[in-house]
Write a protein that holds these residues in place. Structure first.
Motif, short mmCIF file in Angstrom:
data_model
loop_
_atom_site.label_atom_id
_atom_site.label_comp_id
_atom_site.label_asym_id
_atom_site.label_seq_id
_atom_site.Cartn_x
_atom_site.Cartn_y
_atom_site.Cartn_z
N LYS A 24 15.35 -22.50 52.77
CA LYS A 24 16.48 -22.06 53.39
C LYS A 24 16.52 -21.16 53.89
O LYS A 24 17.09 -20.13 53.43
CB LYS A 24 17.49 -22.76 52.87
CG LYS A 24 19.00 -22.37 53.39
CD LYS A 24 19.31 -22.51 52.50
CE LYS A 24 21.52 -22.38 53.37
NZ LYS A 24 22.31 -22.46 52.12
N ASN A 25 16.57 -20.72 55.47
CA ASN A 25 16.59 -18.90 55.65
C ASN A 25 15.54 -17.82 55.48
O ASN A 25 15.51 -17.16 55.27
CB ASN A 25 17.83 -18.38 55.18
CG ASN A 25 19.06 -19.13 56.28
OD1 ASN A 25 18.91 -19.50 56.94
ND2 ASN A 25 19.80 -19.28 55.32
N ARG B 123 13.55 -18.05 52.81
CA ARG B 123 13.63 -18.10 51.30
C ARG B 123 14.12 -19.60 50.21
O ARG B 123 14.48 -20.34 50.79
CB ARG B 123 14.37 -17.35 50.38
CG ARG B 123 14.59 -15.66 51.07
CD ARG B 123 15.80 -15.06 50.54
NE ARG B 123 15.96 -14.57 49.32
CZ ARG B 123 14.98 -13.67 49.03
NH1 ARG B 123 14.01 -12.95 49.77
NH2 ARG B 123 14.90 -13.56 47.11
N PRO B 124 13.10 -19.88 49.11
CA PRO B 124 13.33 -21.09 48.14
C PRO B 124 15.18 -21.67 48.62
O PRO B 124 15.17 -20.29 47.73
CB PRO B 124 12.38 -20.67 46.88
CG PRO B 124 11.58 -19.75 47.62
CD PRO B 124 12.56 -19.01 48.31
N LEU B 125 14.93 -22.59 48.05
CA LEU B 125 15.89 -22.90 48.15
C LEU B 125 16.72 -23.49 47.57
O LEU B 125 18.06 -22.59 46.57
CB LEU B 125 15.88 -24.43 49.05
CG LEU B 125 17.37 -24.74 48.82
CD1 LEU B 125 18.57 -25.23 49.60
CD2 LEU B 125 17.32 -26.95 48.66
N ILE B 126 15.42 -22.65 46.16
CA ILE B 126 16.60 -22.72 44.69
C ILE B 126 16.85 -20.83 44.40
O ILE B 126 18.02 -21.52 43.40
CB ILE B 126 14.94 -23.02 43.23
CG1 ILE B 126 15.90 -23.30 42.12
CG2 ILE B 126 14.24 -21.59 43.46
CD1 ILE B 126 14.75 -24.05 41.39
N GLU B 127 16.49 -20.69 45.52
CA GLU B 127 18.28 -18.88 45.32
C GLU B 127 18.78 -19.24 46.21
O GLU B 127 19.57 -18.26 46.19
CB GLU B 127 16.59 -18.02 45.84
CG GLU B 127 14.67 -17.51 45.45
CD GLU B 127 14.02 -16.82 45.87
OE1 GLU B 127 14.61 -16.34 46.45
OE2 GLU B 127 13.07 -16.79 45.87
N ASP B 128 19.41 -19.97 46.50
CA ASP B 128 20.26 -20.17 47.41
C ASP B 128 21.74 -20.27 46.14
O ASP B 128 22.14 -21.27 45.38
CB ASP B 128 19.99 -21.57 48.34
CG ASP B 128 21.83 -21.75 48.50
OD1 ASP B 128 22.28 -20.88 50.22
OD2 ASP B 128 22.83 -22.74 48.30
N THR B 129 22.44 -19.39 46.49
CA THR B 129 23.81 -19.40 45.41
C THR B 129 24.24 -20.66 45.21
O THR B 129 24.02 -21.05 43.99
CB THR B 129 24.35 -18.43 45.26
OG1 THR B 129 23.42 -17.03 45.90
CG2 THR B 129 25.55 -17.98 44.40
N THR B 130 24.69 -21.39 45.77
CA THR B 130 25.43 -22.44 46.37
C THR B 130 24.63 -23.95 45.25
O THR B 130 25.02 -24.24 44.53
CB THR B 130 26.29 -23.18 47.37
OG1 THR B 130 26.73 -21.84 47.91
CG2 THR B 130 26.65 -23.84 47.11
#
Length: 398
Positions: A270-271, A273-280
């Protein structure tokens, strides 16, 4: 959830891991981990391996061929099984009707049916729900009239899981219409090859064929196939359902699914970077993981409470509600993680037994039918709304 195991428990865990590494067929494990369809032969092949090891009937007393495992050992087995990709045991024989036969059945029924369940000679299905009698099970209308040496059964059951494979069905039937609904029900064991039984498939939202309608037209059932006393079947049905609801929590399955979700979110970007690093997204995963840890502790507590021959109480309803909600939340997050890849690109990808090439990501494609299929978790075994009513009445006293 981390548990401080004793040296004996660690040795048992090593034994389980060694057994699974050596005996679990790789093709079956690959199907389980990939959310693929398992055939009847797959289930029977694995059951034969477990039975040979003596580890099939983990909830039975040892005198009937069960395993004398402690609650922690059962927890270890469940967790390691899900981690390695072990198929879930088809519960209707070994985990549902067997405990009823052991507690309420005649000696002849125990001697006849229990060995056949262990060997896999009998494949059982469940005859509870009817059109108009699902969560309101006591309103069932299938009749069984006593003719001295046999009952004559007429009626219909629905949502009969894997009934197309079964040669035996345990049924709730109405034997008395002059008393309140719960007091006029009996528990019958019926051979599916008896004349007058018709099985018709029901296609489900995921495109699969897992459940059935079963029709009974003047079906003769020997009176010795009655479990316990006539008109006492509601008591036996409730006893069975507590075992079913505890099993529906699926703690080990949720842990395996959560690990798969984390791995998936680690690969999806996502953008950049790995999705797991997305805060939400990571917060959503953390909430599920906390809920799962709490449910795991509750599961252990309930198992420990019934050690020595007891039965789960209304706590099993709590576990069913939270466990199924957690499993569905994991499914939903996995679907969100893969975005458009959750959509099946060809109709055949919705089929549970589809073995062709997928046009989408191979880890993602099976999630669509898996997501759809698991919408049922909060409905069967008594809907979650009904379970909340049970908790309100039996635990809170309201």
């Amino acid at each position: 959830m981390n548990i401080n195991y004793t040296p004996e428990e660690l040795a048992f865990r090593d034994e389980v891991r060694s057994f699974l590494e050596q005996q679990l067929p790789a093709d079956i494990a690959a199907k389980v981990k990939g959310f693929r369809h398992l055939s009847k032969e797959d289930h029977q092949r694995w059951q034969r391996i477990l039975s040979k090891q003596g580890w099939y009937a983990t909830h039975w007393p040892s005198e009937y061929g069960g395993v004398d495992w402690s609650p922690v050992q059962k927890h270890i087995w469940d967790e390691e099984s899900c981690r390695y990709g072990v198929p879930r045991s088809i519960p209707f024989g070994v985990n549902m009707v067997a405990p009823v036969i052991i507690k309420f059945g005649s000696e002849a029924q125990k001697q006849h049916y229990l060995p056949r369940i262990l060997s896999g000679e009998d494949w059982w299905c469940q005859g509870y729900s009817e059109p108009g009698a699902g969560s309101d099970l006591a309103s069932l209308k299938t009749r069984a009239v006593n003719h001295g040496d046999h009952y004559l059964v007429n009626g219909q059951k629905t949502w009969t899981t894997l009934g197309q494979h079964a040669n035996m069905i345990f049924c709730l039937v109405r034997t008395n219409t002059e008393v309140k609904a719960q007091a006029g029900i009996s528990f019958l064991l019926i051979d599916m090859d008896t004349p007058g039984i018709t099985v018709r498939p029901i296609r489900t939202i995921d495109g699969g064929y897992e459940v059935n309608e079963v029709f009974f037209e003047d079906v003769k059932v020997p009176v010795e196939n009655l479990v316990g006393e006539e008109d006492k079947g509601w008591t036996y049905a409730k006893y069975l359902l507590t075992y079913e609801r505890t099993g529906l929590a699926g703690i080990g399955l949720s842990k395996a699914a959560l690990s798969h979700l984390k791995a998936l979110a680690g690969r999806v970007l996502k953008n950049g970077r790995p999705l797991i690093e997305d805060t939400t997204f990571s917060q959503r995963i953390a909430k599920i993981e906390i809920d799962l840890m709490a449910a795991g502790i509750s599961n252990l507590r309930i198992i420990a409470a019934v050690e020595g021959g007891g039965m789960p109480g209304a706590e099993s309803s709590m576990l069913k509600v939270r466990g199924t909600e957690i499993r569905q939340s994991i499914n939903d997050l996995a679907r969100r993680a893969i975005g458009p890849y959750a959509l099946p690109f060809v109709e055949e990808e919705l089929e549970l037994d589809y073995d062709g090439e997928y046009l989408s990501d191979k880890d993602a494609a099976p999630l669509a039918p898996h997501y759809f299929n698991n919408r049922k978790l909060s409905i069967f075994g008594g809907s979650n709304e009904i379970q909340k009513n049970i908790v309100t009445k039996m635990i809170l006293g309201l």
